[in-house]
Design a protein around this motif. Structure first.
Motif, PDB file in Angstrom:
ATOM      1  N   VAL A   1       0.844  -1.201   0.000  1.00  0.00           N
ATOM      2  CA  VAL A   1       0.000   0.000   0.000  1.00  0.00           C
ATOM      3  C   VAL A   1       0.875   1.245   0.000  1.00  0.00           C
ATOM      4  CG1 VAL A   1      -1.727   1.316   1.296  1.00  0.00           C
ATOM      5  CG2 VAL A   1      -1.929  -1.171   1.119  1.00  0.00           C
TER       6      VAL A   1
ATOM      7  N   ARG B   1     -17.820   4.675   9.532  1.00  0.00           N
ATOM      8  CA  ARG B   1     -17.060   5.347   8.474  1.00  0.00           C
ATOM      9  C   ARG B   1     -17.021   6.858   8.701  1.00  0.00           C
ATOM     10  NH1 ARG B   1     -16.352   1.934   3.956  1.00  0.00           N
ATOM     11  NH2 ARG B   1     -16.181   3.631   2.462  1.00  0.00           N
TER      12      ARG B   1
ATOM     13  N   LEU C   1     -10.621  -1.407   6.286  1.00  0.00           N
ATOM     14  CA  LEU C   1      -9.829  -2.217   7.220  1.00  0.00           C
ATOM     15  C   LEU C   1     -10.179  -1.944   8.676  1.00  0.00           C
ATOM     16  CD1 LEU C   1      -6.363  -1.634   5.489  1.00  0.00           C
ATOM     17  CD2 LEU C   1      -7.734  -3.728   5.350  1.00  0.00           C
ATOM     18  N   LEU C   2     -10.863  -0.836   8.925  1.00  0.00           N
ATOM     19  CA  LEU C   2     -11.093  -0.392  10.311  1.00  0.00           C
ATOM     20  C   LEU C   2     -12.479  -0.770  10.813  1.00  0.00           C
ATOM     21  CD1 LEU C   2      -9.533   3.195  10.254  1.00  0.00           C
ATOM     22  CD2 LEU C   2      -8.421   1.003  10.683  1.00  0.00           C
TER      23      LEU C   2
ATOM     24  N   THR D   1      -5.953  -7.904  -3.375  1.00  0.00           N
ATOM     25  CA  THR D   1      -4.783  -7.634  -2.539  1.00  0.00           C
ATOM     26  C   THR D   1      -5.064  -6.319  -1.792  1.00  0.00           C
ATOM     27  OG1 THR D   1      -3.765  -6.458  -4.380  1.00  0.00           O
ATOM     28  CG2 THR D   1      -3.168  -8.779  -4.116  1.00  0.00           C
ATOM     29  N   LEU D   2      -4.203  -5.968  -0.838  1.00  0.00           N
ATOM     30  CA  LEU D   2      -4.479  -4.766  -0.037  1.00  0.00           C
ATOM     31  C   LEU D   2      -4.528  -3.500  -0.886  1.00  0.00           C
ATOM     32  CD1 LEU D   2      -2.639  -4.977   3.416  1.00  0.00           C
ATOM     33  CD2 LEU D   2      -4.897  -5.801   2.768  1.00  0.00           C
ATOM     34  N   ILE D   3      -3.775  -3.427  -1.982  1.00  0.00           N
ATOM     35  CA  ILE D   3      -3.779  -2.198  -2.786  1.00  0.00           C
ATOM     36  C   ILE D   3      -5.092  -2.035  -3.548  1.00  0.00           C
ATOM     37  CG2 ILE D   3      -1.258  -2.250  -3.005  1.00  0.00           C
ATOM     38  CD1 ILE D   3      -1.577  -2.879  -5.976  1.00  0.00           C
ATOM     39  N   GLU D   4      -5.909  -3.092  -3.561  1.00  0.00           N
ATOM     40  CA  GLU D   4      -7.210  -3.028  -4.243  1.00  0.00           C
ATOM     41  C   GLU D   4      -8.356  -2.733  -3.278  1.00  0.00           C
ATOM     42  OE1 GLU D   4      -7.361  -6.423  -7.346  1.00  0.00           O
ATOM     43  OE2 GLU D   4      -5.743  -6.936  -5.955  1.00  0.00           O
ATOM     44  N   LEU D   5      -8.049  -2.501  -2.011  1.00  0.00           N
ATOM     45  CA  LEU D   5      -9.085  -2.263  -0.997  1.00  0.00           C
ATOM     46  C   LEU D   5      -9.038  -0.816  -0.513  1.00  0.00           C
ATOM     47  CD1 LEU D   5      -8.501  -5.372   1.298  1.00  0.00           C
ATOM     48  CD2 LEU D   5     -10.310  -5.084  -0.406  1.00  0.00           C
ATOM     49  N   PRO D   6     -10.201  -0.178  -0.322  1.00  0.00           N
ATOM     50  CA  PRO D   6     -10.196   1.135   0.327  1.00  0.00           C
ATOM     51  C   PRO D   6      -9.668   0.971   1.761  1.00  0.00           C
ATOM     52  CG  PRO D   6     -12.328   0.674  -0.706  1.00  0.00           C
ATOM     53  CD  PRO D   6     -11.547  -0.614  -0.727  1.00  0.00           C
ATOM     54  N   PRO D   7      -8.638   1.729   2.160  1.00  0.00           N
ATOM     55  CA  PRO D   7      -8.079   1.554   3.508  1.00  0.00           C
ATOM     56  C   PRO D   7      -9.121   1.665   4.621  1.00  0.00           C
ATOM     57  CG  PRO D   7      -6.635   2.939   2.178  1.00  0.00           C
ATOM     58  CD  PRO D   7      -7.847   2.681   1.345  1.00  0.00           C
ATOM     59  N   ILE D   8     -10.155   2.489   4.422  1.00  0.00           N
ATOM     60  CA  ILE D   8     -11.166   2.661   5.472  1.00  0.00           C
ATOM     61  C   ILE D   8     -11.866   1.345   5.775  1.00  0.00           C
ATOM     62  CG2 ILE D   8     -13.096   3.285   3.932  1.00  0.00           C
ATOM     63  CD1 ILE D   8     -13.875   5.456   5.971  1.00  0.00           C
TER      64      ILE D   8
END
Lengths: 298, 298
Positions: free
Chosen positions: A127, A290, A285-286, A276-283
């Motif tokens: 990322v 939102r 993950l939490l 993969t993680l680069i294909e996911l909106p970082p938000i």
């Protein structure tokens, strides 16, 4: 509450149980391991421990695949087909594209989601590398690992006849180059000169500066700390010499498992397929709201 | 090729033109600015320069809003309603939630996408902060800015009577605290003691350690460099003292504009609505083939 299962119970599996227990939004359905028993692991008391994921009393929504990297695909296959999402920390960089294709097909067939390579490298480091290319499209990124134990290199030495135990520590040498410091414990009667030659000729070590030291007890020098230093110097628009760096010093299995747990949340928020993680909106993950993340983190 | 327009032509607008020109996947439809003329700007030769976006000979797919932060909403409103996506670098952190709601509604009405606060802070720093919370959910993140010019603080001093020009430089003092170094050029006959008092009492400066220095010529000390040091120490699972840091030393308008251009790509890849950078998959910021990025960056 997100219902999660842990599949495989080594270093990463143990750390995954800690990360799931620390999270407020997960419940643990149980642990899947070859022995099918929690004997000798007091932390598994009260948790279902089974040999096969179908045996769990409650069907999980997501499975954290904590088996060795080479068995991730085989393990994920049956789980994805059951409509259960998977998260793994598959770490053979060169095989990620083919894993992406294979897991993507399985996930779409099962109407489920596979999150691939959700550790720290590949993973959170990926990322950072992607973000830095968006910040400065032209330029060089160097990923410098260590100091820390390399599992793959350690295993390669342990496979040599006459080696009782071994530890290979990765030392950053700058510009993405690395030194390998090898701590080797010999079996009785083994020939150190011969073993040294075999290590230096091994493809794992042949391309890097490698130093070998024989020690009486490898367990006395082993620790789970690791680190990374990612650096990019590049061009934003027509402005050169934009400088960026990312550093961390971390406990390796703890961070890997934590990222897998964060990715498990994101799994339930995507449409079927492999990410993969680069294909996911970082938000994604939490945990939590939102709107609250946008107000606090943006 | 993505058809892009630049709206507003100050420091950020100029840097946006450089970033669009350096990108292989954009064509510039033109520049929208109050004067409606490219006079005195040789780099605008051959480009349509208009007062109103409707006057552009070719309708853009995305507009980079490079007007002052306080006019972003007003500027974006008409553009989003035309079905054109917008990207801005709105930087008043406390007003981001209400901007998100307002731009989101306008974008959905127009069937378009608004990317909000796509600079470096808010922006790429927000992505780093979010990623670090996914890596170590418990703990503290400190964002330390500088050394570099603070536009808002400089403008606040310039608004004081008797001030000819001013520069406020942000110096990191650790733990997310900052010192303000103010370089002030007085008008003839102005009273330095009175101006010093007014600065120190201003809400922009009242909460930070502030130093004021009178200089004959502010333009001699102004530069566009800036930096940040983000640090997080936290807990992954049950493992404490996981340490992370992100650093950069950059040209401020060049980085802001570059990130806006990268975000413009992502705008065309989302469903209608408003998004901050933490809501976008990082891969969407990059030009070219997704499979190639996954193979190279993950």
């Amino acid at each position: 509450m997100i219902k999660a299962a842990i599949v495989g119970y080594g270093n990463i599996g143990r750390a995954a149980l800690e990360a799931l227990s620390a999270a407020q939004d997960f419940s643990v359905c149980g642990v899947v391991r070859r022995s099918g028993s929690g004997e000798g692991c007091p932390e598994l008391n009260g948790l279902p421990v089974v040999q096969n994921i179908e045996e769990l009393p409650e069907k999980p929504e997501v499975a954290l695949i904590c088996t060795p990297t080479r068995s991730v695909l085989e393990t994920a296959e049956g789980i994805l087909k059951m409509g259960i999402c998977t998260v793994d920390s598959f770490d053979i960089h060169t095989q990620i594209p083919q894993m992406h294709a294979a897991l993507g097909q399985l996930a779409r067939q099962g109407g489920s989601v596979a999150i691939l390579s959700a550790g720290w490298d590949p993973g959170s480091d990926s990322v950072v590398r992607t973000l830095l290319e968006a910040c400065a499209p032209k330029g060089l990124t160097f990923t410098n690992f260590g100091p820390g134990m390399s599992m793959g290199h350690s295993v390669a030495i342990r496979a040599i006849e006459g080696v009782a135990d071994a530890l290979s520590v990765t030392i950053p040498a700058g510009a993405g180059l690395h030194k390998r410091m090898c701590y080797v414990q010999l079996k009785k009667g083994a020939d150190p000169a011969k073993i040294e030659r075999q290590i230096l000729e091994d493809d794992y070590f042949a391309h890097d500066e490698t130093h070998i030291q024989f020690v009486p007890d490898v367990s006395a020098v082993r620790d789970m700390g690791h680190g990374v230093h990612i650096e990019r110097k590049g061009v934003s628009g027509s402005t050169h010499s934009q400088r960026f760096s990312f550093d961390m010093q971390i406990n390796n299995p703890a961070l890997t498992a934590q990222i897998m747990v964060s990715a498990a949340r994101a799994a339930l928020r995507q449409t079927p397929g492999c990410y993969t993680l680069i294909e996911l909106p970082p938000i994604d993950l939490l945990p939590g709201e939102r709107a609250e993340h946008i107000a606090r983190l943006v």
